[in-house]
Design a protein around this motif. Structure first.
Motif, PDB file in Angstrom:
ATOM      1  N   THR A  86       2.639   6.598  -9.228  1.00  0.00           N
ATOM      2  CA  THR A  86       3.709   5.621  -8.975  1.00  0.00           C
ATOM      3  C   THR A  86       4.624   5.500 -10.192  1.00  0.00           C
ATOM      4  O   THR A  86       5.840   5.393 -10.045  1.00  0.00           O
ATOM      5  CB  THR A  86       3.143   4.242  -8.574  1.00  0.00           C
ATOM      6  OG1 THR A  86       2.198   3.842  -9.558  1.00  0.00           O
ATOM      7  CG2 THR A  86       2.469   4.285  -7.215  1.00  0.00           C
ATOM      8  N   ASP A 104      -9.266   5.542  -2.456  1.00  0.00           N
ATOM      9  CA  ASP A 104      -9.564   4.106  -2.389  1.00  0.00           C
ATOM     10  C   ASP A 104      -8.337   3.237  -2.649  1.00  0.00           C
ATOM     11  O   ASP A 104      -8.362   2.035  -2.383  1.00  0.00           O
ATOM     12  CB  ASP A 104     -10.622   3.735  -3.451  1.00  0.00           C
ATOM     13  CG  ASP A 104     -11.992   4.245  -3.060  1.00  0.00           C
ATOM     14  OD1 ASP A 104     -12.178   4.601  -1.874  1.00  0.00           O
ATOM     15  OD2 ASP A 104     -12.875   4.298  -3.943  1.00  0.00           O
ATOM     16  N   ASP A 105      -7.290   3.816  -3.201  1.00  0.00           N
ATOM     17  CA  ASP A 105      -6.145   3.014  -3.668  1.00  0.00           C
ATOM     18  C   ASP A 105      -4.903   3.143  -2.797  1.00  0.00           C
ATOM     19  O   ASP A 105      -3.872   2.562  -3.110  1.00  0.00           O
ATOM     20  CB  ASP A 105      -5.772   3.424  -5.103  1.00  0.00           C
ATOM     21  CG  ASP A 105      -6.932   3.243  -6.064  1.00  0.00           C
ATOM     22  OD1 ASP A 105      -7.712   2.297  -5.863  1.00  0.00           O
ATOM     23  OD2 ASP A 105      -7.068   4.064  -7.003  1.00  0.00           O
ATOM     24  N   CYS A 106      -4.975   3.965  -1.748  1.00  0.00           N
ATOM     25  CA  CYS A 106      -3.744   4.206  -0.967  1.00  0.00           C
ATOM     26  C   CYS A 106      -4.116   4.572   0.463  1.00  0.00           C
ATOM     27  O   CYS A 106      -5.289   4.736   0.787  1.00  0.00           O
ATOM     28  CB  CYS A 106      -2.954   5.355  -1.598  1.00  0.00           C
ATOM     29  SG  CYS A 106      -3.781   6.952  -1.507  1.00  0.00           S
ATOM     30  N   THR A 165      -8.381   5.758 -15.565  1.00  0.00           N
ATOM     31  CA  THR A 165      -7.076   5.231 -15.158  1.00  0.00           C
ATOM     32  C   THR A 165      -6.839   5.669 -13.718  1.00  0.00           C
ATOM     33  O   THR A 165      -7.003   6.844 -13.403  1.00  0.00           O
ATOM     34  CB  THR A 165      -5.971   5.857 -16.039  1.00  0.00           C
ATOM     35  OG1 THR A 165      -6.355   5.698 -17.397  1.00  0.00           O
ATOM     36  CG2 THR A 165      -4.616   5.241 -15.774  1.00  0.00           C
ATOM     37  N   PRO A 166      -6.474   4.736 -12.822  1.00  0.00           N
ATOM     38  CA  PRO A 166      -6.251   5.182 -11.441  1.00  0.00           C
ATOM     39  C   PRO A 166      -5.167   6.262 -11.386  1.00  0.00           C
ATOM     40  O   PRO A 166      -4.077   6.078 -11.939  1.00  0.00           O
ATOM     41  CB  PRO A 166      -5.811   3.904 -10.726  1.00  0.00           C
ATOM     42  CG  PRO A 166      -6.331   2.784 -11.565  1.00  0.00           C
ATOM     43  CD  PRO A 166      -6.306   3.288 -12.981  1.00  0.00           C
ATOM     44  N   VAL A 200      -7.704   9.354  -5.351  1.00  0.00           N
ATOM     45  CA  VAL A 200      -6.707   8.367  -4.876  1.00  0.00           C
ATOM     46  C   VAL A 200      -7.117   7.607  -3.610  1.00  0.00           C
ATOM     47  O   VAL A 200      -6.524   6.570  -3.297  1.00  0.00           O
ATOM     48  CB  VAL A 200      -5.309   9.014  -4.610  1.00  0.00           C
ATOM     49  CG1 VAL A 200      -4.699   9.529  -5.900  1.00  0.00           C
ATOM     50  CG2 VAL A 200      -5.375  10.104  -3.539  1.00  0.00           C
ATOM     51  N   LEU A 214      -3.466   7.024  -8.965  1.00  0.00           N
ATOM     52  CA  LEU A 214      -2.311   6.490  -8.235  1.00  0.00           C
ATOM     53  C   LEU A 214      -1.314   5.818  -9.194  1.00  0.00           C
ATOM     54  O   LEU A 214      -0.102   5.878  -8.974  1.00  0.00           O
ATOM     55  CB  LEU A 214      -2.754   5.500  -7.150  1.00  0.00           C
ATOM     56  CG  LEU A 214      -1.602   5.057  -6.235  1.00  0.00           C
ATOM     57  CD1 LEU A 214      -1.159   6.205  -5.326  1.00  0.00           C
ATOM     58  CD2 LEU A 214      -1.989   3.836  -5.409  1.00  0.00           C
ATOM     59  N   ASP A 215      -1.821   5.201 -10.279  1.00  0.00           N
ATOM     60  CA  ASP A 215      -0.915   4.559 -11.257  1.00  0.00           C
ATOM     61  C   ASP A 215      -0.041   5.611 -11.943  1.00  0.00           C
ATOM     62  O   ASP A 215       1.116   5.334 -12.286  1.00  0.00           O
ATOM     63  CB  ASP A 215      -1.713   3.785 -12.314  1.00  0.00           C
ATOM     64  CG  ASP A 215      -2.382   2.549 -11.731  1.00  0.00           C
ATOM     65  OD1 ASP A 215      -2.179   2.265 -10.525  1.00  0.00           O
ATOM     66  OD2 ASP A 215      -3.125   1.872 -12.475  1.00  0.00           O
ATOM     67  N   THR A 272       0.849  -1.195   0.000  1.00  0.00           N
ATOM     68  CA  THR A 272       0.000   0.000   0.000  1.00  0.00           C
ATOM     69  C   THR A 272       0.884   1.244   0.000  1.00  0.00           C
ATOM     70  O   THR A 272       1.775   1.392   0.838  1.00  0.00           O
ATOM     71  CB  THR A 272      -0.878   0.019   1.270  1.00  0.00           C
ATOM     72  OG1 THR A 272      -1.602  -1.190   1.312  1.00  0.00           O
ATOM     73  CG2 THR A 272      -1.835   1.198   1.252  1.00  0.00           C
ATOM     74  N   GLU A 273       0.630   2.105  -0.951  1.00  0.00           N
ATOM     75  CA  GLU A 273       1.368   3.366  -0.999  1.00  0.00           C
ATOM     76  C   GLU A 273       0.757   4.342   0.009  1.00  0.00           C
ATOM     77  O   GLU A 273      -0.450   4.318   0.247  1.00  0.00           O
ATOM     78  CB  GLU A 273       1.256   3.997  -2.392  1.00  0.00           C
ATOM     79  CG  GLU A 273       1.791   3.139  -3.514  1.00  0.00           C
ATOM     80  CD  GLU A 273       3.313   3.194  -3.636  1.00  0.00           C
ATOM     81  OE1 GLU A 273       3.957   3.997  -2.928  1.00  0.00           O
ATOM     82  OE2 GLU A 273       3.850   2.402  -4.442  1.00  0.00           O
TER      83      GLU A 273
END
Ligand code: AMP
Ligand code: GLY
Length: 427
Positions: A306, A23-25, A299-300, A21, A302-303, A2-3
């Motif tokens: 990173t 939901d993804d980190c 597109t997330p 972001v 977060l991608d 997890t970032e």
């Protein structure tokens, strides 16, 4: 793994970044104001002045941030990205040196000249106000008068639009500006293209049209932005084929000239009869424009972050294909004489399918109240600008009469006027 992401800033723009972001980190945030929307999405929130670079870097280290996203230009100007990078936290935001593209309008034009970036208007830089006034007297045509530093979008005066030449000179003489840019007045329709930039590459998002004037029909003083819309594709209804690509070419030329630039590169363009010209560059997401583009980004985000950090190729971006209309609710009297203290009557449930983004609100025991800045924004989405506009309006029906909204943003009438304006200019 997890970032952990640190978000810097507490406006509507940053609420949109948080939602993109969260939901993804693991998300932490800091800002000088306590944005209730961001606080609800974040695992931790700290009240820190966004321009206190050392304090932001300390907080980033404390929470173990891997990546930071910087919202406001004031933070970039203060070297927050530099401080984070030095603390070993990848900052998605340019260092102060590269943010000069936004924070120093004289540098911005000289940079365009030196690097042959297309779309630069004729300009001249003055360190002497009287010499600038003389230039105004002698110039054949209208000029835009721009103090070189950050003014929240409110420092520029355009002769022949907002002021006369005499008023522009009085404005300069009454100011304490030490350096100004005078440039050819560009005539046309404005639009914005925001790009994610890192590792010498860029990925662009749909064109947006913001509305800077406070009142309906583009009347009244300039504001930070009252609302904005996007269409279903990358372009806008008043743009011709090739205009969007011409704007992207400008942004690409900037990235070629600044290979270490990272973060968002925001191009503000005037679509003239000779194609897109550069009004300015910003070194961050627009506010409100982030609220149009991030909700339709599939597109997330977060991608993107990173890949930027890891020195990889940025992902190709996918968008939902929905049109969006964003409308800000601002305190009555904004921006000249804002009347704070009205209870905010909409919330995330009451807006239905529309999205609600908080900007500057005061959280009291019995609810949220307006301050003297923009209060909150609502974004409608749909398969046409008209459908998105209707959704935004439904969500704002309960807003009450102590906030002001530009109900004309995204309406068929206003969009049609933009199309006609461009058609006339291009005849
Ligand atoms: P800026 O802070 O440079 O974005 O300027 C604020 C606003 O002033 C812009 O969004 C435009 O509406 C207007 N403006 C700036 N430069 C020019 C120009 N050269 N010609 C016409 N309008 C301009
Ligand atoms: N909406 C204009 C800006 O963010 O600068």
């Amino acid at each position: 793994m997890t970032e952990t992401v640190l978000l810097v800033g507490g406006g509507g723009r940053e609420h949109a970044i948080a939602r993109a972001v969260a939901d993804d980190c693991a998300l932490y945030a800091c800002a000088s104001n306590r944005n209730p929307g961001i606080r609800r999405l974040a695992d931790g929130f700290e009240t820190i002045d966004e321009t206190d670079a050392a304090a932001v870097a300390d907080y980033a280290t404390d929470v173990g941030a891997d990546i930071a996203v910087i919202g406001p230009e004031s933070a970039l100007a203060a070297g927050v990205a530099d401080a984070l990078d030095e603390a070993g936290v990848y900052a998605f935001g340019p260092r102060a040196e590269e943010a000069r593209l936004e924070t120093d309008k004289a540098y911005q034009r000289e940079f365009m000249d030196e690097n042959a970036i297309p779309g630069c208007p004729d300009y001249a830089v003055f360190d002497d106000i009287e010499a600038a006034c003389e230039y105004i007297d002698d110039y054949d045509g209208d000029l835009a008068v721009k103090p070189v530093g950050l003014t929240g979008g409110k420092g520029v005066k355009v002769i022949g639009d907002q002021v006369t030449g005499e008023e522009a000179k009085a404005y300069l003489r009454d100011s304490d500006y030490e350096r100004v840019v005078l440039e050819e007045r560009l005539v046309g329709e404005e639009f914005t293209v925001q790009a994610f930039v890192a590792n010498g590459e860029l990925r662009t998002t749909p064109a947006v049209q913001d509305h800077k004037r406070a009142y309906e029909g583009d009347e009244g003083p300039n504001t930070g932005g009252m609302g904005s819309y996007t269409a279903t594709g990358l372009s806008l209804p008043f743009m011709a084929e090739g205009d969007y690509d011409d704007a992207v070419d400008v942004l690409e030329a900037v990235v070629d000239a600044l290979p270490d630039y990272k973060g968002v590169l925001y191009g503000q363009f005037m679509l003239t009869d000779a194609g897109p010209k550069v009004v300015e560059f910003n070194a961050r997401f627009g506010d409100p424009e982030a609220m149009n583009t991030l909700p339709v980004l599939e597109t997330p985000f977060l991608d993107v972050l990173t890949a930027a950090r890891d020195g990889e190729t940025l992902p190709e971006l996918a968008f939902s294909g929905e049109a969006t209309v964003c409308k800000y609710a601002v305190p009555d009297g904004y921006p000249t004489d804002p009347d704070a203290g009205a209870k905010v009557a909409v919330d995330e449930e009451s807006v239905g399918d529309a999205l609600l983004y908080y900007a500057s609100v005061d959280e009291r025991e019995d609810g949220l109240y307006t301050t003297t800045s923009r209060s909150f924004a609502v974004v409608g989405r749909g398969d046409s600008i008209a459908a998105a506009e209707a959704q935004a309006e439904d969500a704002l029906a309960a807003a009450g009469d102590r906030v002001r909204i530009r109900h004309d943003i995204g309406t068929a009438d206003l969009v049609e006027r933009r199309i006609e304006h461009m058609a006339e200019l291009r005849e």
